[in-house]
Design an enzyme around this catalytic site. Structure first.
Site, PDB file in Angstrom:
ATOM      1  N   SER A  65     -11.967  25.999 -15.062  1.00  0.00           N
ATOM      2  CA  SER A  65     -11.808  27.480 -14.946  1.00  0.00           C
ATOM      3  C   SER A  65     -13.108  28.212 -14.473  1.00  0.00           C
ATOM      4  O   SER A  65     -12.827  29.058 -13.725  1.00  0.00           O
ATOM      5  CB  SER A  65     -11.309  27.967 -16.348  1.00  0.00           C
ATOM      6  OG  SER A  65      -9.914  27.359 -16.516  1.00  0.00           O
ATOM      7  N   PHE A  66     -14.348  27.865 -14.720  1.00  0.00           N
ATOM      8  CA  PHE A  66     -15.616  28.115 -14.335  1.00  0.00           C
ATOM      9  C   PHE A  66     -15.764  28.521 -12.941  1.00  0.00           C
ATOM     10  O   PHE A  66     -16.013  29.433 -12.305  1.00  0.00           O
ATOM     11  CB  PHE A  66     -16.804  27.568 -14.878  1.00  0.00           C
ATOM     12  CG  PHE A  66     -18.037  28.321 -14.403  1.00  0.00           C
ATOM     13  CD1 PHE A  66     -18.366  29.564 -15.428  1.00  0.00           C
ATOM     14  CD2 PHE A  66     -18.688  27.885 -13.720  1.00  0.00           C
ATOM     15  CE1 PHE A  66     -19.451  30.210 -15.253  1.00  0.00           C
ATOM     16  CE2 PHE A  66     -19.941  28.739 -13.391  1.00  0.00           C
ATOM     17  CZ  PHE A  66     -20.429  29.677 -14.122  1.00  0.00           C
ATOM     18  N   VAL A  90      -8.699  27.948 -20.788  1.00  0.00           N
ATOM     19  CA  VAL A  90      -9.966  27.916 -21.748  1.00  0.00           C
ATOM     20  C   VAL A  90      -9.596  28.001 -23.155  1.00  0.00           C
ATOM     21  O   VAL A  90      -9.324  28.992 -23.580  1.00  0.00           O
ATOM     22  CB  VAL A  90     -11.000  28.729 -21.196  1.00  0.00           C
ATOM     23  CG1 VAL A  90     -12.367  28.508 -22.056  1.00  0.00           C
ATOM     24  CG2 VAL A  90     -11.441  28.876 -19.745  1.00  0.00           C
ATOM     25  N   HIS A  97     -18.219  28.367 -26.360  1.00  0.00           N
ATOM     26  CA  HIS A  97     -18.353  28.324 -25.094  1.00  0.00           C
ATOM     27  C   HIS A  97     -17.099  29.017 -24.303  1.00  0.00           C
ATOM     28  O   HIS A  97     -17.206  29.481 -23.145  1.00  0.00           O
ATOM     29  CB  HIS A  97     -18.101  26.808 -24.375  1.00  0.00           C
ATOM     30  CG  HIS A  97     -16.576  26.309 -24.659  1.00  0.00           C
ATOM     31  ND1 HIS A  97     -16.085  25.939 -25.792  1.00  0.00           N
ATOM     32  CD2 HIS A  97     -15.757  25.906 -23.618  1.00  0.00           C
ATOM     33  CE1 HIS A  97     -14.783  25.550 -25.730  1.00  0.00           C
ATOM     34  NE2 HIS A  97     -14.573  25.830 -24.252  1.00  0.00           N
TER      35      HIS A  97
END
Length: 164
Positions: A65-66, A90, A97
């Site tokens: 996802s980042f 996430v 995180h």
């Protein structure tokens, strides 16, 4: 209203634009693919159901996802893309995180959307548990992918009206 009280696959379809000539990019995180593939399927099927041409749907995969923000930005830079749908999940773990990733992705998608003057839709689940993710990826609360696709359709229509 929280998603615990709402089905993500129920939305108003009043005054939807014709999207038969619109091109959508769907950017999908590979991490937690058992969830993200369901989000993708929901988004894809919703776009098709409301008039998108399969030939005008483009998919791009990212590791997690980042990475959604930068890939969405790249797709949004293309003149032939009308909207981008970013799909990921996430799940809260033992560390914080998720707080950092969720904030970074939301901010990154917002920034990319504004920078490119194009709708980039946040189709990222941020559940506390895998069970909650399943519930929101085709489970008891519907599918966030459906909702993200409908948001993209409506935003493309609004942009056409506002900037006509």
């Amino acid at each position: 209203m929280s998603t615990a009280d709402k089905n993500l696959s129920v939305f108003s379809i009043d005054d939807l634009p014709n999207i038969s000539n619109k091109k959508f990019a769907l950017v999908v995180a590979e991490w937690n693919s058992e969830i993200t593939e369901k989000l993708y399927e929901g988004a894809y099927q919703t776009l098709i159901a409301y008039g998108a041409s399969p030939d005008l749907l483009v998919r791009g995969n990212v590791p997690g996802s980042f990475e959604l923000s930068v890939a969405a930005h790249w797709f949004a830079q293309r003149a032939d893309i009308d909207a981008v749908i970013a799909l990921g999940v996430v799940i809260q773990g033992e560390t914080k995180h998720n707080d950092y990733i969720n904030h970074a992705v939301a901010q990154g998608i917002t920034n990319a959307s504004i920078a490119n003057n194009k709708p980039i839709i946040f189709g990222v689940l941020t559940p506390n548990t895998m069970e909650q993710a399943v519930d929101r990826a085709g489970g008891v609360h519907g599918n966030k992918g459906d909702e993200a696709a409908m948001t993209a359709i409506k935003m493309v229509g609004l942009k056409d009206k506002v900037l006509a």
